[in-house]
Motif scaffolding. Structure first.
Motif, PDB file in Angstrom:
ATOM      1  N   LEU A  54       0.833  -1.199   0.000  1.00 10.43           N
ATOM      2  CA  LEU A  54       0.000   0.000   0.000  1.00 10.43           C
ATOM      3  C   LEU A  54       0.863   1.243   0.000  1.00 10.43           C
ATOM      4  O   LEU A  54       2.020   1.207   0.440  1.00 10.43           O
ATOM      5  CB  LEU A  54      -0.917   0.015   1.230  1.00 10.43           C
ATOM      6  N   THR A  68      -9.517   9.046   0.783  1.00  6.32           N
ATOM      7  CA  THR A  68      -9.407   8.025  -0.243  1.00  6.32           C
ATOM      8  C   THR A  68      -9.049   6.688   0.405  1.00  6.32           C
ATOM      9  O   THR A  68      -8.110   6.601   1.205  1.00  6.32           O
ATOM     10  CB  THR A  68      -8.314   8.389  -1.269  1.00  6.32           C
ATOM     11  N   ASP A  70      -8.114   2.501  -0.036  1.00  7.56           N
ATOM     12  CA  ASP A  70      -7.448   1.594  -0.974  1.00  7.56           C
ATOM     13  C   ASP A  70      -7.820   0.148  -0.655  1.00  7.56           C
ATOM     14  O   ASP A  70      -8.316  -0.156   0.435  1.00  7.56           O
ATOM     15  CB  ASP A  70      -5.930   1.761  -0.898  1.00  7.56           C
TER      16      ASP A  70
END
Length: 294
Positions: A54, A68, A70
Motif C-alpha cells: 500500500l 481516499t 485503498d
C-alpha cells in the motif's frame, strides 16, 4: 515377520531424516512454509500468497472532504511439485542381512546423500538463474579487494530496494571464497572475530550478510529466504511394496521402501522424495559473478 520388517522400515526412514538435514545447505536457507499447504487432494500446485503493498496518503488538518481508501491486493506465486528424486539399489543376500548400524552407513547413507545432492542441485539450478551482476558486482580474481567491494555494493543495492537488513544471506562458490581468502581485509576481519567470518561451512557474517559456502552455486548469490521456495514431500506408500515407511522432520520428508526384484533375485532398497522449487520474489535476489578472464 511382516511386523518386524515394517518396524525396520520405520527405523531406516527415521534414520534418513537426520542424514538428509545434514547434507542440505541451500534447502535450509530458503522459504519452506509452503509445505504445509501440500496435502492429499489439493493437486500438485499451490499458490503461495505474497503480502500486498500500500501507499500512504495524506490530507490537511482542515480537510473536510472524504478520504481516499485503498484495497489490499495479495499476489500469488505457484509452486509445483513436479520431480520425483530417488536412489534405487539392488541388495544381494549378503547386503540384505546387514544389521541396522551397518545398513545405515553402507547403504542408507549413500542413498540419502545421493537424494540430497539432487535436491540441492535442482534448487541451485533455480537460484543460478539470478542474472550476473554488472559493474562493481563483477569480482576480479586478479584483484581480491574487488570481492569485498562487490559484497558491500550488493548490500547497498538491497538497501535501495528497501529490503530489510535482517536475514540477508550470501551463498558463495569455492571460487569466490578463494578470492575472499586472498583479501587481507577479510582475513583481518576473521581474525578479529566478525562472527567467525571464514570458519566452518557457515562462513560467518560479513558486511551485513550471513555467508554460506556451496559448490552448487555459480559465483555468489545474495538473497533473503523469501526469494526462493523449496517443497519436499514423501511419496505415498505403494500398495505392492513388501514394506515401506515415510518420515519427515523440520520440513524434510523421505520415503523408504524395500521390495523383492525377481528379475535379479535381489532385494531392492529405494529412498525417494517429491520436490518442487520456484522463485518467489526475484527482487530479493542478486547475483555476484567472477569477471571472465581476459
Amino acid at each position: 515377520m511382516a511386523d518386524h520388517a515394517f518396524n525396520l522400515a520405520k527405523v531406516y526412514s527415521k534414520a534418513a531424516i537426520p542424514l538428509l538435514k545434514e547434507q542440505l545447505v541451500l534447502g535450509r536457507l530458503v522459504f519452506r512454509d509452503a509445505e504445509r499447504d501440500f496435502v492429499g487432494g489439493v493437486g500438485t500446485v499451490v499458490n503461495i500468497k505474497k503480502p500486498g503493498a500500500l501507499v500512504a496518503r495524506e490530507t490537511t488538518l482542515k480537510n473536510k472532504a472524504s478520504i481516499t481508501t485503498d484495497t489490499v491486493t495479495e499476489g500469488t506465486t505457484p509452486v509445483t511439485i513436479d520431480r520425483h528424486v530417488y536412489s534405487a539399489v539392488d541388495l544381494t543376500e549378503e547386503d540384505a542381512n546387514l544389521n541396522v548400524e551397518d545398513y545405515a552407513s553402507q547403504i542408507l547413507d549413500p542413498q540419502v546423500q545421493a537424494v540430497a545432492d539432487k535436491v540441492e542441485a535442482n534448487l541451485a539450478t533455480e537460484m543460478n538463474k539470478v542474472p550476473a551482476g554488472a559493474g562493481s558486482l563483477l569480482i576480479d580474481a586478479a584483484n581480491p579487494s574487488s570481492a569485498y567491494k562487490a559484497i558491500k555494493d550488493a548490500g547497498i543495492a538491497f538497501d535501495k530496494r528497501k529490503i530489510n537488513r535482517t536475514g540477508r544471506i550470501l551463498v558463495v562458490s569455492p571460487d569466490i571464497l578463494s578470492v575472499l581468502l586472498e583479501d587481507d581485509k577479510i582475513i583481518r576481519l576473521d581474525a578479529a572475530g566478525e562472527g567467525g567470518a571464514l570458519r566452518d561451512a557457515n562462513i560467518g557474517r560479513l558486511s551485513g550478510w550471513n555467508l554460506f559456502l556451496s559448490n552448487q552455486i555459480n559465483g555468489a548469490i545474495g538473497f533473503t529466504k523469501e526469494a526462493f521456495a523449496l517443497v519436499v514431500r514423501a511419496p505415498r506408500k505403494p500398495e505392492g511394496a513388501t514394506f515401506a515407511a515415510s518420515a519427515d522432520g523440520q520440513g524434510y520428508a523421505l520415503r523408504y521402501l524395500r521390495d523383492y526384484n525377481s528379475d535379479t533375485l535381489t532385494d531392492r532398497s529405494v529412498v525417494s522424495t517429491l520436490m518442487g522449487v520456484s522463485t518467489l520474489d526475484a527482487n530479493r535476489a542478486i547475483g555476484l559473478k567472477l569477471k571472465p578472464a581476459a
